[in-house]
Design an enzyme around this catalytic site. Structure first.
Site, PDB file in Angstrom:
ATOM      1  N   LYS A 136       0.722  -1.268   0.066  1.00 17.48           N
ATOM      2  CA  LYS A 136      -0.066  -0.068   0.104  1.00 17.48           C
ATOM      3  C   LYS A 136       1.025   1.197   0.033  1.00 17.48           C
ATOM      4  CE  LYS A 136      -3.793  -2.434   2.139  1.00 17.48           C
ATOM      5  NZ  LYS A 136      -4.238  -3.114   3.170  1.00 17.48           N
TER       6      LYS A 136
ATOM      7  N   GLN B  30      -4.971  -1.862   9.379  1.00 19.45           N
ATOM      8  CA  GLN B  30      -4.725  -2.934   8.846  1.00 19.45           C
ATOM      9  C   GLN B  30      -5.310  -4.164   9.770  1.00 19.45           C
ATOM     10  OE1 GLN B  30      -3.514  -3.573   5.853  1.00 19.45           O
ATOM     11  NE2 GLN B  30      -3.526  -5.730   5.972  1.00 19.45           N
TER      12      GLN B  30
ATOM     13  N   ASP C 247     -11.753   1.886   3.433  1.00 22.20           N
ATOM     14  CA  ASP C 247     -11.826   0.336   3.323  1.00 22.20           C
ATOM     15  C   ASP C 247     -13.248   0.202   3.146  1.00 22.20           C
ATOM     16  OD1 ASP C 247      -9.673  -1.277   3.519  1.00 22.20           O
ATOM     17  OD2 ASP C 247      -9.445  -1.037   5.574  1.00 22.20           O
TER      18      ASP C 247
END
Ligand code: GUN
Length: 285
Positions: free
Chosen positions: A53, A97, A120
């Protein structure tokens, strides 16, 4: 007949090219989208994902911050980080994460992320907006699945789509997105009886069940679009999808490989979400 391969790598590079161009154009106006990632603990796979990322941000011209916290970090510390990033003007996307260490309440952390920075698409408000059909930040992997289906040129509207797997991260949101595209959607899961018969009715078959090579040709209608979201590490170290690719490709019309199918799309859609969030937060069209 052998299926046409849908390359997530190729589609992903195309979309990334468009994102990079737009970011460059914004930079010329003195604006830069920013993504912050919080990583707690030492899970090796998570460290690899986060590095990827970070690299994508660098390659596409985004500002990025990665906060790597030890697995001894408390829930309060993580929440403090989220709160600080919520209020930081140069950060437009926040990603925590997953999985988090067991002593941290994942839901509490996700709920703390500002809805408009939740790139997300995991915040209950974004999930709810997706359910009722309002504008929201879409979860990345499901959004990538829809992009790949669209790239076949096959019209989704009116088709029968079967989704195998009902996870919050993939199966459920994919089914909602397919309904939004006017597909007729059937959900299958680990307790579904006669799954092969149901799957064989699918014009579009999306598989996210988490079992290596489970879906072979006997589940596939001739000519169907088969999207494999699975990512399983075999004992021999190789990666395998949930679809038995060698067998299914002889029956399907279109199929995604693993690796190189859905995988590359997830980070690409994350970057797209971050760009979108940054524009919305700053009133840029
Ligand atoms: N861990 C594995 N996949 C994901 C993802 O898409 N988002 C986050 N936040 N964590 C993950």
């Amino acid at each position: 007949m052998t299926a046409e391969i849908i390359s997530g790598k190729v589609v992903s590079e195309e979309i990334r090219g468009n994102i990079a161009r737009e970011v460059q154009e914004l930079a010329s106006r003195g604006f830069r989208p920013g993504l912050a990632v919080i990583l707690v603990g030492e899970d090796p796979a998570s460290h690899v994902y986060v590095r990827n990322k970070e690299k994508a941000c660098h390659d596409l011209g985004f500002y990025s911050e990665v906060h790597r916290l030890p697995d001894t970090a408390s829930q309060e510390e993580v929440l403090e980080f989220v709160d600080r990033l919520n209020n930081q003007d140069n950060i437009h996307g926040i990603l925590v994460q997953l999985p988090l260490p067991k002593h941290i309440d994942e839901k509490a952390v996700i709920n703390a992320i500002a809805v408009e920075k939740d790139v997300d698409g995991f915040h209950p408000m974004n999930v709810g907006n997706l359910v009722v059909g309002d504008d929201s930040l879409l979860p990345c992997t499901p959004a990538g699945v829809i992009e790949l289906i669209k790239r076949t040129g096959i019209q989704i509207s009116g088709k029968h789509a079967v989704v195998i797997g009902r996870s919050n991260i993939v199966g459920k949101p994919v089914s909602l997105l397919l309904q939004r595209e006017n597909a007729t959607v059937t959900m299958c899961h680990s307790r579904t009886a006669n799954m092969d018969q149901i799957a064989r009715l699918a014009d579009i078959l999306v598989v996210a069940i988490g079992r290596a090579n489970m879906i072979d040709a006997s589940y596939v209608k001739p000519g169907a679009v088969v999207i494999d979201v699975g990512m399983n590490r075999l004992d021999n170290g190789k990666l395998a999808g949930d679809v038995d690719y060698e067998s299914a490709k002889e029956v399907a019309g279109y199929i995604t490989p693993v690796p190189g199918g859905v995988g590359p799309m997830t980070i690409t859609m994350l970057m797209q979400n971050t760009l979108l969030a940054s524009k919305r937060l700053n009133g840029i069209n």
